[in-house]
Write a protein that holds these residues in place. Sequence first.
Motif, PDB file in Angstrom:
ATOM      1  N   ALA A 126      18.681  10.200  -5.903  1.00 58.16           N
ATOM      2  CA  ALA A 126      19.948   9.726  -6.474  1.00 58.16           C
ATOM      3  C   ALA A 126      20.785  10.840  -7.103  1.00 58.16           C
ATOM      4  O   ALA A 126      21.998  10.896  -6.881  1.00 58.16           O
ATOM      5  N   PRO A 127      20.202  11.747  -7.883  1.00 61.91           N
ATOM      6  CA  PRO A 127      21.040  12.774  -8.511  1.00 61.91           C
ATOM      7  C   PRO A 127      21.402  13.939  -7.592  1.00 61.91           C
ATOM      8  O   PRO A 127      22.192  14.801  -7.974  1.00 61.91           O
ATOM      9  N   ILE A 128      20.864  13.970  -6.405  1.00 63.77           N
ATOM     10  CA  ILE A 128      21.116  15.082  -5.483  1.00 63.77           C
ATOM     11  C   ILE A 128      22.446  14.870  -4.772  1.00 63.77           C
ATOM     12  O   ILE A 128      22.743  13.783  -4.282  1.00 63.77           O
ATOM     13  N   THR A 129      23.251  15.919  -4.719  1.00 58.70           N
ATOM     14  CA  THR A 129      24.510  15.857  -3.986  1.00 58.70           C
ATOM     15  C   THR A 129      24.244  16.189  -2.525  1.00 58.70           C
ATOM     16  O   THR A 129      23.707  17.237  -2.211  1.00 58.70           O
ATOM     17  N   PHE A 130      24.583  15.282  -1.647  1.00 62.87           N
ATOM     18  CA  PHE A 130      24.445  15.495  -0.215  1.00 62.87           C
ATOM     19  C   PHE A 130      25.826  15.738   0.368  1.00 62.87           C
ATOM     20  O   PHE A 130      26.805  15.158  -0.094  1.00 62.87           O
ATOM     21  N   ALA A 131      25.887  16.581   1.389  1.00 60.58           N
ATOM     22  CA  ALA A 131      27.142  16.832   2.098  1.00 60.58           C
ATOM     23  C   ALA A 131      26.977  16.325   3.526  1.00 60.58           C
ATOM     24  O   ALA A 131      25.865  16.210   4.036  1.00 60.58           O
ATOM     25  N   ASP A 132      28.094  16.017   4.158  1.00 60.60           N
ATOM     26  CA  ASP A 132      28.022  15.650   5.571  1.00 60.60           C
ATOM     27  C   ASP A 132      27.397  16.810   6.337  1.00 60.60           C
ATOM     28  O   ASP A 132      27.788  17.969   6.130  1.00 60.60           O
ATOM     29  N   PRO A 133      26.434  16.535   7.201  1.00 57.24           N
ATOM     30  CA  PRO A 133      25.802  17.640   7.938  1.00 57.24           C
ATOM     31  C   PRO A 133      26.783  18.292   8.900  1.00 57.24           C
ATOM     32  O   PRO A 133      27.637  17.642   9.497  1.00 57.24           O
ATOM     33  N   TRP A 134      26.634  19.584   9.044  1.00 53.20           N
ATOM     34  CA  TRP A 134      27.465  20.351   9.961  1.00 53.20           C
ATOM     35  C   TRP A 134      27.061  20.043  11.401  1.00 53.20           C
ATOM     36  O   TRP A 134      27.895  19.951  12.288  1.00 53.20           O
ATOM     37  N   LEU A 135      25.760  19.870  11.621  1.00 49.48           N
ATOM     38  CA  LEU A 135      25.224  19.449  12.906  1.00 49.48           C
ATOM     39  C   LEU A 135      24.673  18.040  12.757  1.00 49.48           C
ATOM     40  O   LEU A 135      24.203  17.672  11.684  1.00 49.48           O
ATOM     41  N   SER A 136      24.704  17.254  13.815  1.00 54.33           N
ATOM     42  CA  SER A 136      24.105  15.928  13.755  1.00 54.33           C
ATOM     43  C   SER A 136      22.601  16.060  13.530  1.00 54.33           C
ATOM     44  O   SER A 136      21.952  16.929  14.113  1.00 54.33           O
ATOM     45  N   ALA A 157      26.874  12.175   4.813  1.00 55.60           N
ATOM     46  CA  ALA A 157      25.977  12.458   3.688  1.00 55.60           C
ATOM     47  C   ALA A 157      25.145  11.242   3.289  1.00 55.60           C
ATOM     48  O   ALA A 157      23.940  11.351   3.061  1.00 55.60           O
ATOM     49  N   GLU A 158      25.762  10.073   3.222  1.00 57.04           N
ATOM     50  CA  GLU A 158      25.024   8.885   2.780  1.00 57.04           C
ATOM     51  C   GLU A 158      23.909   8.520   3.772  1.00 57.04           C
ATOM     52  O   GLU A 158      22.848   8.060   3.374  1.00 57.04           O
ATOM     53  N   GLY A 159      24.141   8.752   5.051  1.00 56.28           N
ATOM     54  CA  GLY A 159      23.097   8.509   6.047  1.00 56.28           C
ATOM     55  C   GLY A 159      21.905   9.427   5.855  1.00 56.28           C
ATOM     56  O   GLY A 159      20.745   9.021   6.027  1.00 56.28           O
ATOM     57  N   VAL A 160      22.169  10.677   5.494  1.00 64.22           N
ATOM     58  CA  VAL A 160      21.090  11.634   5.238  1.00 64.22           C
ATOM     59  C   VAL A 160      20.307  11.201   4.001  1.00 64.22           C
ATOM     60  O   VAL A 160      19.080  11.202   3.992  1.00 64.22           O
ATOM     61  N   ARG A 161      20.999  10.788   2.968  1.00 66.51           N
ATOM     62  CA  ARG A 161      20.342  10.313   1.746  1.00 66.51           C
ATOM     63  C   ARG A 161      19.419   9.127   2.076  1.00 66.51           C
ATOM     64  O   ARG A 161      18.269   9.082   1.667  1.00 66.51           O
ATOM     65  N   GLU A 162      19.926   8.171   2.822  1.00 68.78           N
ATOM     66  CA  GLU A 162      19.130   6.985   3.171  1.00 68.78           C
ATOM     67  C   GLU A 162      17.928   7.340   4.051  1.00 68.78           C
ATOM     68  O   GLU A 162      16.895   6.692   3.978  1.00 68.78           O
TER      69      GLU A 162
END
Length: 117
Positions: free
Chosen positions: A18-28, A41-46
Amino acid sequence: MHTALRQRSGELTRTQVAPITFADPWLSLCSIVERRALTIAEGVREMFVDNVLKPISLVHLNVGLWHHGAELALMVGPSPVVNVLPYPLPTVFVGSPAEVPQAVSAVFEHGIRLRCA
């Protein structure tokens, strides 16, 4: 979910990311728990939570890698199946930050062309 006993692990993992900032991945990123690519980013978190709760599928992973024309796979995070399961392309396991240089070296050793953002 693997079992109902994993629910607590999923809750703990959700709390930890939860406290980690995720960014949209540059590569899929290809998911190993469902047949889809992670592009936001939210997909990576999930994915971190799903990886605790859902069974993995090499079929999903391999189809995703093939679909995206992958030439090298990086398996990020600790894995109990290092070098046990078959992969259709060169695969490097990155289980800790100390192993990142090995992953970078593998990119060059396999002649992977990197695209610029």
